[in-house]
Design a protein around this motif. Structure first.
Motif, PDB file in Angstrom:
ATOM      1  N   GLY A   1      56.603  36.226 151.358  1.00 59.69           N
ATOM      2  CA  GLY A   1      56.677  34.862 151.814  1.00 59.69           C
ATOM      3  C   GLY A   1      55.864  33.728 151.210  1.00 59.69           C
ATOM      4  O   GLY A   1      56.222  32.722 151.695  1.00 59.69           O
ATOM      5  N   ARG A   2      55.120  34.112 150.338  1.00 60.96           N
ATOM      6  CA  ARG A   2      54.269  33.109 149.740  1.00 60.96           C
ATOM      7  C   ARG A   2      54.763  32.263 148.592  1.00 60.96           C
ATOM      8  O   ARG A   2      55.846  32.945 147.748  1.00 60.96           O
ATOM      9  N   VAL A   3      54.784  31.077 148.549  1.00 55.93           N
ATOM     10  CA  VAL A   3      55.344  30.221 147.437  1.00 55.93           C
ATOM     11  C   VAL A   3      53.982  29.516 146.667  1.00 55.93           C
ATOM     12  O   VAL A   3      53.596  28.750 147.471  1.00 55.93           O
ATOM     13  N   THR A   4      54.252  29.506 145.390  1.00 53.80           N
ATOM     14  CA  THR A   4      52.979  28.890 144.707  1.00 53.80           C
ATOM     15  C   THR A   4      53.804  27.895 143.630  1.00 53.80           C
ATOM     16  O   THR A   4      54.581  28.391 143.047  1.00 53.80           O
ATOM     17  N   GLY A   5      53.049  26.679 143.542  1.00 52.11           N
ATOM     18  CA  GLY A   5      53.531  25.951 142.347  1.00 52.11           C
ATOM     19  C   GLY A   5      52.285  25.172 141.570  1.00 52.11           C
ATOM     20  O   GLY A   5      51.295  24.936 142.194  1.00 52.11           O
ATOM     21  N   ARG A   6      52.711  24.788 140.408  1.00 52.75           N
ATOM     22  CA  ARG A   6      51.740  23.800 139.741  1.00 52.75           C
ATOM     23  C   ARG A   6      52.403  23.014 138.986  1.00 52.75           C
ATOM     24  O   ARG A   6      53.245  23.600 138.072  1.00 52.75           O
ATOM     25  N   ILE A   7      52.064  21.637 138.862  1.00 53.82           N
ATOM     26  CA  ILE A   7      52.662  20.512 138.013  1.00 53.82           C
ATOM     27  C   ILE A   7      51.778  20.024 137.415  1.00 53.82           C
ATOM     28  O   ILE A   7      50.697  19.677 138.184  1.00 53.82           O
ATOM     29  N   LYS A   8      51.838  19.941 136.059  1.00 51.38           N
ATOM     30  CA  LYS A   8      50.942  19.079 135.215  1.00 51.38           C
ATOM     31  C   LYS A   8      51.521  18.163 134.551  1.00 51.38           C
ATOM     32  O   LYS A   8      52.517  18.650 133.886  1.00 51.38           O
ATOM     33  N   TYR A   9      51.076  16.792 134.235  1.00 53.36           N
ATOM     34  CA  TYR A   9      51.642  15.851 133.587  1.00 53.36           C
ATOM     35  C   TYR A   9      50.922  14.982 132.821  1.00 53.36           C
ATOM     36  O   TYR A   9      49.845  14.318 133.525  1.00 53.36           O
ATOM     37  N   ASP A  10      50.876  14.919 131.511  1.00 53.53           N
ATOM     38  CA  ASP A  10      49.988  14.256 130.847  1.00 53.53           C
ATOM     39  C   ASP A  10      50.529  12.636 130.669  1.00 53.53           C
ATOM     40  O   ASP A  10      51.499  12.659 129.873  1.00 53.53           O
ATOM     41  N   LEU A  11      49.898  11.718 131.285  1.00 52.35           N
ATOM     42  CA  LEU A  11      50.601  10.502 131.258  1.00 52.35           C
ATOM     43  C   LEU A  11      49.980   9.887 129.709  1.00 52.35           C
ATOM     44  O   LEU A  11      50.648   8.782 129.105  1.00 52.35           O
ATOM     45  N   SER A  12      48.963  10.134 129.169  1.00 56.60           N
ATOM     46  CA  SER A  12      48.375   9.777 127.914  1.00 56.60           C
ATOM     47  C   SER A  12      47.289  10.648 127.434  1.00 56.60           C
ATOM     48  O   SER A  12      47.182  11.720 128.257  1.00 56.60           O
ATOM     49  N   ASP A  13      46.745  10.300 126.293  1.00 57.35           N
ATOM     50  CA  ASP A  13      45.763  11.413 125.877  1.00 57.35           C
ATOM     51  C   ASP A  13      44.426  11.384 126.773  1.00 57.35           C
ATOM     52  O   ASP A  13      43.589  12.342 126.708  1.00 57.35           O
ATOM     53  N   ALA A  14      44.341  10.404 127.708  1.00 55.68           N
ATOM     54  CA  ALA A  14      42.953  10.161 128.287  1.00 55.68           C
ATOM     55  C   ALA A  14      43.368  10.334 129.771  1.00 55.68           C
ATOM     56  O   ALA A  14      42.104  10.218 130.787  1.00 55.68           O
ATOM     57  N   LEU A  15      44.440  10.524 130.257  1.00 58.34           N
ATOM     58  CA  LEU A  15      44.993  10.615 131.818  1.00 58.34           C
ATOM     59  C   LEU A  15      45.950  11.620 132.050  1.00 58.34           C
ATOM     60  O   LEU A  15      46.899  11.416 131.319  1.00 58.34           O
ATOM     61  N   SER A  16      45.896  12.424 132.883  1.00 62.96           N
ATOM     62  CA  SER A  16      46.669  13.459 133.156  1.00 62.96           C
ATOM     63  C   SER A  16      46.530  13.922 134.881  1.00 62.96           C
ATOM     64  O   SER A  16      45.597  13.762 135.280  1.00 62.96           O
TER      65      SER A  16
ATOM     66  N   LEU B   1      49.236  18.884 140.244  1.00 64.61           N
ATOM     67  CA  LEU B   1      49.240  19.224 141.700  1.00 64.61           C
ATOM     68  C   LEU B   1      49.239  20.898 141.880  1.00 64.61           C
ATOM     69  O   LEU B   1      50.318  21.454 141.207  1.00 64.61           O
ATOM     70  N   GLN B   2      48.767  21.224 142.703  1.00 69.44           N
ATOM     71  CA  GLN B   2      48.716  22.740 142.965  1.00 69.44           C
ATOM     72  C   GLN B   2      48.885  23.035 144.396  1.00 69.44           C
ATOM     73  O   GLN B   2      48.234  22.495 145.234  1.00 69.44           O
ATOM     74  N   THR B   3      49.938  23.785 144.838  1.00 72.33           N
ATOM     75  CA  THR B   3      50.133  24.048 146.159  1.00 72.33           C
ATOM     76  C   THR B   3      50.545  25.650 146.367  1.00 72.33           C
ATOM     77  O   THR B   3      50.742  26.461 145.407  1.00 72.33           O
ATOM     78  N   GLN B   4      50.097  26.106 147.487  1.00 77.25           N
ATOM     79  CA  GLN B   4      50.496  27.503 147.910  1.00 77.25           C
ATOM     80  C   GLN B   4      50.662  27.389 149.381  1.00 77.25           C
ATOM     81  O   GLN B   4      50.229  26.927 150.324  1.00 77.25           O
ATOM     82  N   LEU B   5      52.045  27.832 149.697  1.00 80.50           N
ATOM     83  CA  LEU B   5      52.446  28.007 150.897  1.00 80.50           C
ATOM     84  C   LEU B   5      52.603  29.409 151.445  1.00 80.50           C
ATOM     85  O   LEU B   5      53.050  30.216 150.803  1.00 80.50           O
ATOM     86  N   THR B   6      52.308  29.597 152.718  1.00 81.73           N
ATOM     87  CA  THR B   6      52.273  30.998 153.297  1.00 81.73           C
ATOM     88  C   THR B   6      52.928  30.899 154.680  1.00 81.73           C
ATOM     89  O   THR B   6      52.691  30.060 155.344  1.00 81.73           O
ATOM     90  N   PRO B   7      53.199  32.146 155.156  1.00 79.32           N
ATOM     91  CA  PRO B   7      53.747  32.034 156.395  1.00 79.32           C
ATOM     92  C   PRO B   7      52.858  31.906 157.748  1.00 79.32           C
ATOM     93  O   PRO B   7      53.241  31.633 158.731  1.00 79.32           O
ATOM     94  N   GLU B   8      51.577  32.396 157.349  1.00 78.58           N
ATOM     95  CA  GLU B   8      50.663  32.290 158.205  1.00 78.58           C
ATOM     96  C   GLU B   8      50.151  30.834 158.497  1.00 78.58           C
ATOM     97  O   GLU B   8      50.219  29.989 157.359  1.00 78.58           O
ATOM     98  N   ARG B   9      50.116  30.594 159.464  1.00 74.14           N
ATOM     99  CA  ARG B   9      49.630  29.032 160.068  1.00 74.14           C
ATOM    100  C   ARG B   9      48.492  28.801 159.552  1.00 74.14           C
ATOM    101  O   ARG B   9      47.531  29.359 160.120  1.00 74.14           O
ATOM    102  N   GLY B  10      48.136  27.588 158.875  1.00 75.27           N
ATOM    103  CA  GLY B  10      46.670  27.257 158.535  1.00 75.27           C
ATOM    104  C   GLY B  10      46.250  27.766 157.219  1.00 75.27           C
ATOM    105  O   GLY B  10      45.209  27.582 156.895  1.00 75.27           O
ATOM    106  N   TYR B  11      47.045  28.506 156.564  1.00 72.94           N
ATOM    107  CA  TYR B  11      46.644  28.809 155.214  1.00 72.94           C
ATOM    108  C   TYR B  11      47.091  28.403 154.004  1.00 72.94           C
ATOM    109  O   TYR B  11      46.889  28.816 153.069  1.00 72.94           O
TER     110      TYR B  11
END
Length: 317
Positions: A121-136, A139-149
């Motif tokens: 039931g766990r779902v994980t995701g990671r998004i990374k985007y480079d806006l420029s050479d100096a700025l990126s 976002l990292q997420t982890q969803l679990t069936p247990e509440r609060g985790y």
């Protein structure tokens, strides 16, 4: 009859003056306006962690990665092995468990999307985007069936010519900030701070990293009572040795470990031993192009008297 001696030779030549001692070579002048960019604060100990923190596992594991094109690939992972459950005392209770994980990867020049779905039931995701050479942004997420985790973390990475910084926002009202600055070609100094609004807790940390072609030494000190020291020495292009020391001021406990990283022609061997009595080894053997055999072993000689052994097969790059 007289004897006449003619002096054809002139006076002896004067001795040559002694050669002046060579002046010592001057050290190259450091241009403090052209210092190298340091690593990220989160990667301060990356060289030591490669040897001291291999990806140990127990049981059987199979990973298959199928590229669909140059940017998109699918991944299948199957693992079978015992799982530890909480118990009273030092008794170890393990129950058989198995999980299947499906993943998708999209990697471009300035963007990265990674997602994983597990049968528990766990779902994980990671998004990374480079806006420029100096700025990126990341976002990292982890969803679990247990509440609060479930967890989420949003990072803003800033990069300068000779410095790197990061701003963090997390769930449960977490805020963090870190900064690392090169002060010489080999030395970088930095600091971090965090604030947990819900728990009304905060902390400040200081860090130093000294890196050359042969060694890397790091030190971290935090107001939470932790002192962490690491040292990595590069013996050759194929052999590296590492050690670390951690002391908790609050609990008056200290731990230390030593490890190695040995790269051969067709395999890579990593291992460590720590002050708690644990000995571990991790082997990656390339059987063919895109096919790797993985062996993992760990023996705990402390009061727990536990051992773990695992083997796996990885197909695809």
């Amino acid at each position: 009859m007289g004897l006449t001696v003619s002096r054809l030779d002139g006076p002896p030549p004067a001795p040559a003056p002694a050669a002046a001692p060579a002046a010592p070579a001057k050290a190259p002048k450091v241009d403090y306006m052209e210092l190298p960019c340091p690593v990220k604060y989160d990667e301060l100990q990356r060289e030591a962690m490669m040897s001291l923190k291999p990806e140990l596992f127990e049981g059987c594991r199979f990973d298959y990665t199928k590229p669909l094109n140059q940017k998109f690939s699918l991944q299948h992972s199957l693992s079978m092995g015992p799982m530890e459950v909480p118990s009273q005392g030092q008794q170890i209770i393990k129950i058989p468990a198995s999980t299947y994980e499906f993943g998708a990867n999209l990697i471009d020049t300035n963007m990265m999307l990674i997602g994983r779905v597990l049968t528990d039931g766990r779902v994980t995701g990671r998004i990374k985007y480079d806006l420029s050479d100096a700025l990126s942004v990341k976002l990292q997420t982890q969803l679990t069936p247990e509440r609060g985790y479930s967890q989420a973390m949003f990072d803003i990475d800033l990069k300068g010519v000779d410095w790197q910084g990061q701003i963090k926002f997390g769930n449960q009202s977490f805020y963090g900030l870190n900064y690392l600055q090169s002060v010489t070609p080999s030395l970088a100094l930095g600091a971090e701070l965090f604030w947990l609004a819900q728990q009304r807790k905060s902390g400040v940390g200081l860090a130093a990293r000294y890196a050359t072609d042969q060694c890397v030494a790091t030190g971290q000190l935090a107001t939470t009572g932790l002192l962490s020291l690491t040292y990595t020495h590069r013996v050759s292009d194929k052999v590296s040795l590492a050690s670390d020391f951690m002391w908790n001021w609050n609990s008056r406990e200290a731990t230390a470990s030593m490890g190695y990283d040995y790269i051969l022609r067709t395999c890579r061997l990593r291992g460590r031993i720590d002050s708690g009595g644990s000995v571990a080894a991790y082997l990656e053997e390339r059987l063919n192009v895109g096919i790797n055999l993985v062996l993992s072993a760990e023996v705990d000689h402390s009061a727990r008297k536990d051992y773990k052994f695992g083997f796996g097969l990885t197909i695809g790059e």
